[in-house]
Design an enzyme around this catalytic site. Structure first.
Site, PDB file in Angstrom:
ATOM      1  CB  SER A  58       0.109  70.729 -12.899  1.00 33.26           C
ATOM      2  OG  SER A  58       1.573  70.162 -12.008  1.00 33.26           O
TER       3      SER A  58
HETATM    4  N1  SAH Z   1       5.004  68.077 -15.145  1.00 34.66           N
HETATM    5  C1  SAH Z   1       4.219  67.156 -15.024  1.00 34.66           C
HETATM    6  C2  SAH Z   1       3.488  67.098 -13.622  1.00 34.66           C
HETATM    7  C3  SAH Z   1       4.293  66.251 -12.979  1.00 34.66           C
HETATM    8  S1  SAH Z   1       3.833  65.237 -11.411  1.00 34.66           S
HETATM    9  C4  SAH Z   1       3.359  67.219 -16.238  1.00 34.66           C
HETATM   10  O1  SAH Z   1       3.258  68.286 -17.048  1.00 34.66           O
HETATM   11  O2  SAH Z   1       2.469  66.488 -16.336  1.00 34.66           O
HETATM   12  C5  SAH Z   1       5.287  65.013 -10.739  1.00 34.66           C
HETATM   13  C6  SAH Z   1       6.112  63.918 -11.338  1.00 34.66           C
HETATM   14  O3  SAH Z   1       7.392  64.028 -10.813  1.00 34.66           O
HETATM   15  C7  SAH Z   1       5.553  62.654 -11.295  1.00 34.66           C
HETATM   16  O4  SAH Z   1       5.541  62.166 -12.508  1.00 34.66           O
HETATM   17  C8  SAH Z   1       6.559  61.900 -10.581  1.00 34.66           C
HETATM   18  O5  SAH Z   1       6.849  60.370 -10.765  1.00 34.66           O
HETATM   19  C9  SAH Z   1       8.197  62.753 -10.681  1.00 34.66           C
HETATM   20  N2  SAH Z   1       9.171  62.721  -9.649  1.00 34.66           N
HETATM   21  C10 SAH Z   1       8.913  62.450  -8.381  1.00 34.66           C
HETATM   22  N3  SAH Z   1      10.092  62.401  -7.940  1.00 34.66           N
HETATM   23  C11 SAH Z   1      11.075  62.519  -8.889  1.00 34.66           C
HETATM   24  C12 SAH Z   1      12.534  62.440  -8.933  1.00 34.66           C
HETATM   25  N4  SAH Z   1      13.348  62.390  -7.866  1.00 34.66           N
HETATM   26  N5  SAH Z   1      13.138  62.755 -10.093  1.00 34.66           N
HETATM   27  C13 SAH Z   1      12.235  62.774 -11.355  1.00 34.66           C
HETATM   28  N6  SAH Z   1      10.898  62.867 -11.402  1.00 34.66           N
HETATM   29  C14 SAH Z   1      10.240  62.614 -10.174  1.00 34.66           C
END
Ligand code: SAH
Length: 211
Positions: A58
């Site tokens: 993000s």
């Molecule tokens: N917080 C992160 C940004 C995350 S982007 C950072 O600082 O880089 C969102 C993430 O959520 C992705 O990596 C995706 O694979 C994950 N995601 C999506 N659905 C999910 C679920 N049900 N449980 C865990 N992770 C999930």
């Protein structure tokens, strides 16, 4: 110039991020370690960057806004849904300190593994990264003082509400696949008292309670 100091100045002058602990954590955590080497130059641009598998880290302002909304205190126990690169996790980890604990869930195994390495490299010990469908929460370590969801969800997943402590705070982008509202909610009894923090766009939450 894309630099840390330019972002800090922007946040301070606009008053978007006021919390000293958050500004301090931003200064200390090297964002360049959480992105691909070839994008190192862009580490302090205020936009999201791809981290592989169609996922993104993000943009810095969003990370700090969500962190601020959590009202973190040293010693807090926190659940993150969507570890991604591990950058948001690192910021939270610094603020909750040694007496705190962050459990961060990631559904893509390769991302969980690389985030684990990123976190280890910078020596943060209060973070546990688990390869798990975080839309179901993570019951083993519940209840949590705070919960952060960093992927777009159709609604706040029910298991997350039940795994949140009374008076605890959950922050999550809720809405359609194309646009979400950042919801900050406090748990009162079995209800959530919600606040709207504005419009955002995230990659979708997968799993049982996702899209
Ligand atoms: N917080 C992160 C940004 C995350 S982007 C950072 O600082 O880089 C969102 C993430 O959520 C992705 O990596 C995706 O694979 C994950 N995601 C999506 N659905 C999910 C679920 N049900 N449980 C865990 N992770 C999930």
């Amino acid at each position: 110039m894309l630099s840390k100091s330019r972002l800090l100045k922007h946040w301070q002058e606009s008053g978007i991020i006021k919390d000293k602990k958050i500004l301090e954590a931003f200064k200390k955590i090297p964002r360049e370690k959480f992105i691909k080497k070839e994008q190192g130059e862009e580490a302090y641009g205020d936009y999201p960057l791809p981290i592989g598998g169609g996922q993104t880290i993000s943009q810095p302002t969003t990370v700090m806004l969500m962190t601020q909304a959590l009202e973190l205190k040293p010693g807090d126990k926190v659940l993150e849904v969507g570890t991604g690169s591990g950058y948001q996790a690192a910021i939270i980890s610094r603020i909750i300190g040694k007496s705190g604990k962050l459990v961060s869930t990631e559904i893509v195994p390769e991302l969980a593994e690389s985030a684990r390495q990123n976190i280890e490299k910078i020596g943060l010990k209060n973070v546990e990264i688990v390869h798990h469908d975080g839309s179901k929460g993570y019951i083993n370590e519940s209840p949590y003082d705070k919960i952060i969801v960093t992927a777009a969800c159709p609604r706040i997943p029910k298991p997350l509400v039940s795994q949140l402590r009374e008076n605890g705070i959950i922050v999550a982008p809720v809405g359609s696949l194309n646009e979400q509202v950042m919801v900050k909610a406090r748990k009162k009894g079995s209800r959530l008292i919600e606040e709207n923090l504005g419009d955002f766009m995230f990659v979708p939450l997968r799993g049982k309670h996702g899209y």
